[in-house]
Design a protein around this motif. Sequence first.
Motif, PDB file in Angstrom:
ATOM      1  N   ILE A  43       0.885  -1.115  -0.156  1.00 18.46           N
ATOM      2  CA  ILE A  43      -0.096   0.422   0.208  1.00 18.46           C
ATOM      3  C   ILE A  43       0.775   1.427  -0.317  1.00 18.46           C
ATOM      4  O   ILE A  43       2.165   1.150   0.752  1.00 18.46           O
ATOM      5  CB  ILE A  43      -0.665   0.443   1.343  1.00 18.46           C
ATOM      6  N   TYR A  44       0.009   2.270  -0.427  1.00  9.04           N
ATOM      7  CA  TYR A  44       1.721   3.488  -0.585  1.00  9.04           C
ATOM      8  C   TYR A  44       0.678   4.957  -0.592  1.00  9.04           C
ATOM      9  O   TYR A  44      -0.307   4.935  -0.336  1.00  9.04           O
ATOM     10  CB  TYR A  44       1.555   3.453  -2.261  1.00  9.04           C
ATOM     11  N   PRO A  45       1.757   6.134  -0.097  1.00 10.55           N
ATOM     12  CA  PRO A  45       0.720   6.558   1.060  1.00 10.55           C
ATOM     13  C   PRO A  45      -0.100   7.821  -0.367  1.00 10.55           C
ATOM     14  O   PRO A  45       0.585   7.720  -1.323  1.00 10.55           O
ATOM     15  CB  PRO A  45       2.725   7.610   1.116  1.00 10.55           C
ATOM     16  N   GLY A  46      -0.365   8.058   0.680  1.00 11.38           N
ATOM     17  CA  GLY A  46      -1.562   9.071  -0.661  1.00 11.38           C
ATOM     18  C   GLY A  46      -2.940   7.622  -0.875  1.00 11.38           C
ATOM     19  O   GLY A  46      -3.685   8.512  -1.231  1.00 11.38           O
ATOM     20  N   GLU A  47      -2.590   6.709  -1.016  1.00  6.78           N
ATOM     21  CA  GLU A  47      -3.875   5.895  -1.332  1.00  6.78           C
ATOM     22  C   GLU A  47      -4.706   5.536  -0.191  1.00  6.78           C
ATOM     23  O   GLU A  47      -5.085   5.942   0.585  1.00  6.78           O
ATOM     24  CB  GLU A  47      -2.883   4.197  -1.433  1.00  6.78           C
ATOM     25  N   VAL A  48      -5.929   5.558  -0.776  1.00  9.97           N
ATOM     26  CA  VAL A  48      -7.580   5.190   0.169  1.00  9.97           C
ATOM     27  C   VAL A  48      -7.722   4.475   0.072  1.00  9.97           C
ATOM     28  O   VAL A  48      -7.669   3.557  -0.424  1.00  9.97           O
ATOM     29  CB  VAL A  48      -8.626   5.812  -0.407  1.00  9.97           C
ATOM     30  N   ILE A  49      -8.270   4.100   2.098  1.00  5.67           N
ATOM     31  CA  ILE A  49      -7.746   2.475   2.352  1.00  5.67           C
ATOM     32  C   ILE A  49      -9.764   2.691   2.988  1.00  5.67           C
ATOM     33  O   ILE A  49      -9.933   3.526   3.793  1.00  5.67           O
ATOM     34  CB  ILE A  49      -7.092   2.100   3.352  1.00  5.67           C
ATOM     35  N   TYR A  50     -10.739   1.754   2.217  1.00  5.48           N
ATOM     36  CA  TYR A  50     -11.856   2.285   3.313  1.00  5.48           C
ATOM     37  C   TYR A  50     -11.907   1.393   3.913  1.00  5.48           C
ATOM     38  O   TYR A  50     -11.645   0.074   4.443  1.00  5.48           O
ATOM     39  CB  TYR A  50     -13.377   1.447   2.383  1.00  5.48           C
ATOM     40  N   LEU A  51     -12.289   1.674   5.689  1.00  2.08           N
ATOM     41  CA  LEU A  51     -13.153   0.573   6.508  1.00  2.08           C
ATOM     42  C   LEU A  51     -14.358   0.327   6.563  1.00  2.08           C
ATOM     43  O   LEU A  51     -14.976   1.121   5.893  1.00  2.08           O
ATOM     44  CB  LEU A  51     -13.080   1.707   7.523  1.00  2.08           C
ATOM     45  N   PRO A  52     -14.122  -0.902   6.617  1.00  3.79           N
ATOM     46  CA  PRO A  52     -15.001  -1.821   6.450  1.00  3.79           C
ATOM     47  C   PRO A  52     -16.582  -1.431   8.229  1.00  3.79           C
ATOM     48  O   PRO A  52     -16.099  -0.942   9.168  1.00  3.79           O
ATOM     49  CB  PRO A  52     -14.756  -2.993   7.407  1.00  3.79           C
ATOM     50  N   ALA A  53     -17.683  -1.096   7.491  1.00  2.00           N
ATOM     51  CA  ALA A  53     -18.904  -0.693   8.361  1.00  2.00           C
ATOM     52  C   ALA A  53     -18.563  -1.767   9.675  1.00  2.00           C
ATOM     53  O   ALA A  53     -18.482  -2.505  10.052  1.00  2.00           O
ATOM     54  CB  ALA A  53     -20.605  -0.915   7.736  1.00  2.00           C
TER      55      ALA A  53
END
Length: 64
Positions: A43-53
């Motif tokens: 994973i790379y800086p600036g990348e968006v990661i979605y958190l599970p509900a």
Amino acid sequence: RVRQVRVRRGDTAAGIAIRYLGSREKLKDLMDANPQIADINQIYPGEVIYLPAATETANRQAQP
């Protein structure tokens, strides 16, 4: 509402799971919420990661 975080320099997927979901054991839930991540180790800086509900992770724990 979808929660998301932006990867910072030095972040790892496991670190994000611990920081935002409370446990490294939630890494599977994090990866399931991010099918765009082909390799958990990249994973790379600036990348968006979605958190599970929260309910999604709670439901997963309740299943045998």
